[in-house]
Each structure stands twice: as C-alpha cells, then as structure tokens.
Write an enzyme that holds these catalytic residues in place. Structure first.
Site, PDB file in Angstrom:
ATOM      1  N   CYS A 287      -6.516   2.046   5.489  1.00  0.00           N
ATOM      2  CA  CYS A 287      -7.276   0.844   5.844  1.00  0.00           C
ATOM      3  C   CYS A 287      -7.158   0.556   7.335  1.00  0.00           C
ATOM      4  CB  CYS A 287      -6.847  -0.351   4.998  1.00  0.00           C
ATOM      5  SG  CYS A 287      -5.128  -0.865   5.212  1.00  0.00           S
TER       6      CYS A 287
ATOM      7  N   HIS B  76       0.835  -1.194   0.000  1.00  0.00           N
ATOM      8  CA  HIS B  76       0.000   0.000   0.000  1.00  0.00           C
ATOM      9  C   HIS B  76       0.875   1.252   0.000  1.00  0.00           C
ATOM     10  CE1 HIS B  76      -3.727  -2.173   1.896  1.00  0.00           C
ATOM     11  NE2 HIS B  76      -3.358  -2.685   0.736  1.00  0.00           N
TER      12      HIS B  76
ATOM     13  N   GLU C 251       0.827   3.908   1.937  1.00  0.00           N
ATOM     14  CA  GLU C 251       1.321   4.323   3.247  1.00  0.00           C
ATOM     15  C   GLU C 251       2.545   3.508   3.660  1.00  0.00           C
ATOM     16  OE1 GLU C 251      -3.287   4.611   3.514  1.00  0.00           O
ATOM     17  OE2 GLU C 251      -1.789   3.392   2.460  1.00  0.00           O
TER      18      GLU C 251
ATOM     19  N   CYS D 152      -3.095  -0.046   7.547  1.00  0.00           N
ATOM     20  CA  CYS D 152      -2.237   1.130   7.350  1.00  0.00           C
ATOM     21  C   CYS D 152      -2.461   2.161   8.448  1.00  0.00           C
ATOM     22  CB  CYS D 152      -2.479   1.745   5.981  1.00  0.00           C
ATOM     23  SG  CYS D 152      -1.836   0.714   4.641  1.00  0.00           S
TER      24      CYS D 152
END
Length: 151
Positions: free
Chosen positions: A80, A55, A57, A89
């Site tokens: 998330c 992801h 992040e 995250c």
C-alpha cells in the site's frame, strides 16, 4: 548457480501460502503474505492479520528487524502507498532498506494501483511484478471485484 526465477517462485509460493491461511479473515482488507529473504534464509514473514491489521509487510519487517536491510521482499499484493489507519507499507519497506521487492500482482485499489511499486522503484529498489500473479489474483478475487464495483 540457482535460477533466480526458481528462487523467486519458491519464496512467492511461501508468501502465497501465508496469505491463503488468512483467506476470509482479513475483511475489509485483502489477504496478503510477505516473506523477507536475505542470503538464502527467511528472516521475516507475515500475513495480514484478522480484521486487516497489522499488514503482512509490517509483521515481516518486525520479525526481521535489522536483517531486513538488503533483503528481498516477496509480497502477494502490491504494498500500500496511502495513509489509512496505518502508514504505507511501501514506505516501511523503503525505510527498512530492502534491496529488492517481488510483487505477485498490482493492487487495483485506486489509492494504490501502481503507486506502491513506483515508490519502491523511485527509492532505487529493484521491483519485479507478476511472479505468482494467477494464484494471487485467485486468492483475492472477491476483494478485486469489490474494488471494481465501488470504484
């Protein structure tokens, strides 16, 4: 002193630019961009990788390392908050001790949908939602439609 809204718009524009660069390559996940800023400098940035992982992040935090502490995270979609194939995250941002999180739009996925933002706020992180909202919504309109149709 520069206007905080203008600063936030500037760095959210960069996060959106990163996300647009991955548009169409992150399925089944949305295309997300993240920029970490500390003392007026970008200390980390990332976009959802091909196939949806890692992801945005996660990538930005990895680049920033210890510089993430006290930074502002600019994220094009709410971090998330659920355990899937990767840890949440929102937890990663909290553990990195960011000071502030600017989120363009809430993630309508029922596993997230305001939970990521709530986790950040409960951890004492100043959380702002809505800067870059229209562009972030346009960026992932297909993802949002799919979430809406599949519950």
């Amino acid at each position: 002193m520069p206007d905080q809204d203008l600063i936030d718009q500037k760095y959210m524009a960069r996060a959106l630019e990163l996300a647009w660069g991955q548009k169409g390559r992150t399925h089944p996940n949305p295309a997300v961009g993240c920029v970490l800023v500390k003392n007026g400098e970008i200390v980390g940035e990332g976009a959802t990788a091909d196939g949806g992982r890692p992801h945005a992040e996660t990538q930005a935090l990895e680049l920033a390392a210890f510089a993430a502490q006290g930074a502002t995270a600019y994220v094009t979609l709410e971090p998330c908050s659920h355990h899937g194939q990767t840890p949440p995250c929102a937890n990663s941002l909290i553990e990195a001790k960011i000071a502030r999180c600017v989120i363009a739009c809430v993630d309508p996925d029922p596993r997230v949908n305001w939970r990521g933002a709530a986790m950040l706020q409960e951890a004492g992180i100043d959380t702002i939602i809505g800067i870059g909202l229209e562009e972030a919504f346009e960026l992932n309109a297909d993802f949002f439609a799919r979430i809406k149709s599949h519950g």
